[in-house]
Design a protein around this motif. Structure first.
Motif, mmCIF file in Angstrom:
data_model
loop_
_atom_site.group_PDB
_atom_site.id
_atom_site.type_symbol
_atom_site.label_atom_id
_atom_site.label_comp_id
_atom_site.label_asym_id
_atom_site.label_seq_id
_atom_site.Cartn_x
_atom_site.Cartn_y
_atom_site.Cartn_z
ATOM 1 N N ASP A 1 0.831 -1.203 0.000
ATOM 2 C CA ASP A 1 0.000 0.000 0.000
ATOM 3 C C ASP A 1 0.871 1.260 0.000
ATOM 4 O O ASP A 1 0.798 2.109 0.881
ATOM 5 N N TRP A 2 1.717 1.388 -1.041
ATOM 6 C CA TRP A 2 2.568 2.572 -1.127
ATOM 7 C C TRP A 2 1.865 3.696 -1.875
ATOM 8 O O TRP A 2 0.983 3.460 -2.700
ATOM 9 N N ARG A 3 2.271 4.918 -1.613
ATOM 10 C CA ARG A 3 1.761 6.079 -2.350
ATOM 11 C C ARG A 3 2.705 6.444 -3.485
ATOM 12 O O ARG A 3 2.284 6.916 -4.526
ATOM 13 N N THR A 4 3.982 6.260 -3.276
ATOM 14 C CA THR A 4 5.000 6.502 -4.296
ATOM 15 C C THR A 4 5.761 5.210 -4.527
ATOM 16 O O THR A 4 6.172 4.540 -3.565
ATOM 17 N N SER A 5 5.955 4.849 -5.759
ATOM 18 C CA SER A 5 6.626 3.583 -6.063
ATOM 19 C C SER A 5 7.989 3.517 -5.379
ATOM 20 O O SER A 5 8.808 4.427 -5.509
ATOM 21 N N PRO A 6 8.272 2.419 -4.669
ATOM 22 C CA PRO A 6 9.573 2.289 -3.997
ATOM 23 C C PRO A 6 10.677 1.798 -4.922
ATOM 24 O O PRO A 6 11.843 1.756 -4.516
ATOM 25 N N TYR A 7 10.353 1.448 -6.150
ATOM 26 C CA TYR A 7 11.322 0.724 -6.974
ATOM 27 C C TYR A 7 12.458 1.578 -7.535
ATOM 28 O O TYR A 7 13.593 1.080 -7.626
ATOM 29 N N PRO A 8 12.259 2.847 -7.906
ATOM 30 C CA PRO A 8 13.438 3.626 -8.319
ATOM 31 C C PRO A 8 14.496 3.715 -7.223
ATOM 32 O O PRO A 8 15.693 3.604 -7.487
ATOM 33 N N VAL A 9 14.055 3.872 -5.972
ATOM 34 C CA VAL A 9 14.991 3.936 -4.845
ATOM 35 C C VAL A 9 15.674 2.593 -4.651
ATOM 36 O O VAL A 9 16.886 2.520 -4.390
ATOM 37 N N LEU A 10 14.908 1.498 -4.784
ATOM 38 C CA LEU A 10 15.506 0.173 -4.656
ATOM 39 C C LEU A 10 16.541 -0.068 -5.756
ATOM 40 O O LEU A 10 17.588 -0.675 -5.514
#
Length: 334
Positions: free
Chosen positions: A121-130
Motif C-alpha cells: 500500500d505505497w503512495r509513491t513507487s519504492p522501486y526507483p529507490v531500490l
C-alpha cells in the motif's frame, strides 16, 4: 566442467551484482553490471513477460552494449527500478554517447510478487529507490535466497528466491547464471524434498537429497501458490553470462539454449501465465578456437547453471513474517 571459486555468476571476471530489498514490502531489486558495456541479447519463452529495453538486444539492432541489467519484483511497477539504475549510472558518467549526452542502456525484467503477504500500500513507487540502492551495493560475493529481486518470490509449493551458479569449461571459459525463481510450476517433486534439478547438483549445493526414486512424476501439478494467491501471476527470469568473445547472434543462441535450464528445474515451465525470460551477456575476454563446438558447450553450460541456480534460489530461501508459503528448509530441516 567444475564450478568457479564462488559458484556465482560473478566468477565471470568483471561482473558485479548489487541487491536491495524492503522486508515489509517483501520485494526488491537485483542489478548486474561491469566496468565496461556488455554485448548482450535476450530470449523470452513465457507467455506473460514484463520487460524494458529488450528489442534493442536483438542481433539486428544497433545498440552496441548494455551498461547494466535489472531484475526486479513489483510487476510493472518494478520496471521503475531501471529508472533508478539509469540515474545512478548517469551520475557515474556511464552510458552510450550521443553527441554531448550519455544514455545508460539498462534492460530490465520483472516478476509478479504483488500478492505475497507484503505491504504493497505505497503512495509513491519504492522501486526507483531500490534500483539506486542495488546499484550502490555492487559486489562479487553476493547473497542468495530471500534477497534482492527474489525477496518475495514463490514457486508452486515453496518460497522462491535469488539463485546463482557457475561452471568453468575445460577450455577455461567461464559461464554463470543469475536467476530469480518465481514460477507457477514446482521446483520439487511431490513431497517437496527432492528438487527436479537434483541430477545436475554439484557438491550438495542445494541440500544433497538426491533424485526422487519415484516414477511417473510430472502428472501432479498441485500449486499451493495459486491457492494462496488466487491468481496466475508468475515468472522465472535471469541472466546468463560468459567471458567468451561472442557476437550478438551468438549471445542470442546462448539465451535460447539457457531456457532448457528452466525446463529442467520447473515443472511445468514456459506456461501462458509465466513470463520466463533470460538475458545473455559476455565480457568478451576470451577468444574461441573452435566456435561452433565451443558455442554449443557454452549454451549447454548455461542451461546447467540456470537449473542449479533455480534450485539454489529455493534452497537458500529464508522465512519471514506473513509468508504465504514455507521455505524448503522449513519443510525438510525441522
Amino acid at each position: 566442467m567444475q564450478p568457479g571459486p564462488l559458484n556465482l555468476i560473478t566468477d565471470v571476471r568483471g561482473l558485479k551484482v548489487g541487491q536491495a530489498h524492503n522486508a515489509a514490502l517483501k520485494s526488491g531489486t537485483t542489478v548486474l553490471t561491469a566496468d565496461k558495456p556488455l554485448l548482450s541479447s535476450v530470449h523470452v519463452m513465457g507467455g506473460a513477460p514484463g520487460s524494458r529495453e529488450t528489442d534493442l538486444l536483438d542481433p539486428d539492432k544497433s545498440a552496441p552494449g548494455v551498461d547494466a541489467f535489472v531484475l526486479s519484483g513489483g510487476s510493472a511497477f518494478g520496471l521503475d527500478a531501471a529508472s533508478g539504475v539509469v540515474q545512478g549510472l548517469r551520475d557515474m558518467g556511464r552510458g552510450f554517447p550521443v553527441h554531448t549526452a550519455r544514455v545508460p542502456i539498462v534492460p530490465a525484467a520483472i516478476i509478479f510478487d504483488l500478492i505475497n503477504g507484503g505491504d504493497k500500500d505505497w503512495r509513491t513507487s519504492p522501486y526507483p529507490v531500490l534500483g539506486q540502492a542495488a546499484l550502490s551495493n555492487l559486489e562479487a560475493n553476493f547473497a542468495l535466497g530471500s534477497v534482492g529481486a527474489g525477496t518475495g518470490a514463490m514457486s508452486a509449493m515453496l518460497k522462491g528466491g535469488t539463485g546463482s551458479a557457475s561452471l568453468v569449461l575445460d577450455s577455461g571459459i567461464t559461464v554463470g547464471a543469475l536467476m530469480i525463481a518465481n514460477p507457477i510450476g514446482s521446483v520439487t517433486t511431490p513431497g517437496e524434498r527432492h528438487f527436479w534439478a537434483a541430477p545436475y547438483e554439484i557438491d550438495g549445493e542445494f541440500g544433497g537429497k538426491g533424485v526422487d526414486p519415484s516414477t511417473g512424476l510430472g502428472r501432479d501439478l498441485n500449486s499451493e501458490k495459486i491457492t494462496a494467491m488466487l491468481k496466475h501471476a508468475n515468472t522465472t527470469i535471469g541472466i546468463v553470462a560468459t567471458d567468451a568473445k561472442l557476437n550478438k547472434a551468438q549471445c542470442k543462441r546462448i539465451a535460447i539454449a539457457a531456457h532448457d535450464g528452466i525446463g529442467r528445474a520447473c515443472v511445468p515451465a514456459h506456461t501462458p501465465m509465466d513470463g520466463d525470460l533470460i538475458f545473455s551477456t559476455t565480457t568478451g575476454d576470451k577468444d574461441l578456437t573452435n566456435p561452433d563446438f565451443e558455442l554449443a558447450m557454452i549454451g549447454h553450460a548455461a542451461a546447467l547453471c540456470v537449473t542449479r541456480a533455480i534450485a539454489r534460489a529455493v534452497y537458500e530461501a529464508s522465512p519471514a513474517p506473513n509468508d504465504l508459503l514455507p521455505t524448503w528448509r522449513e519443510k525438510n530441516e525441522t
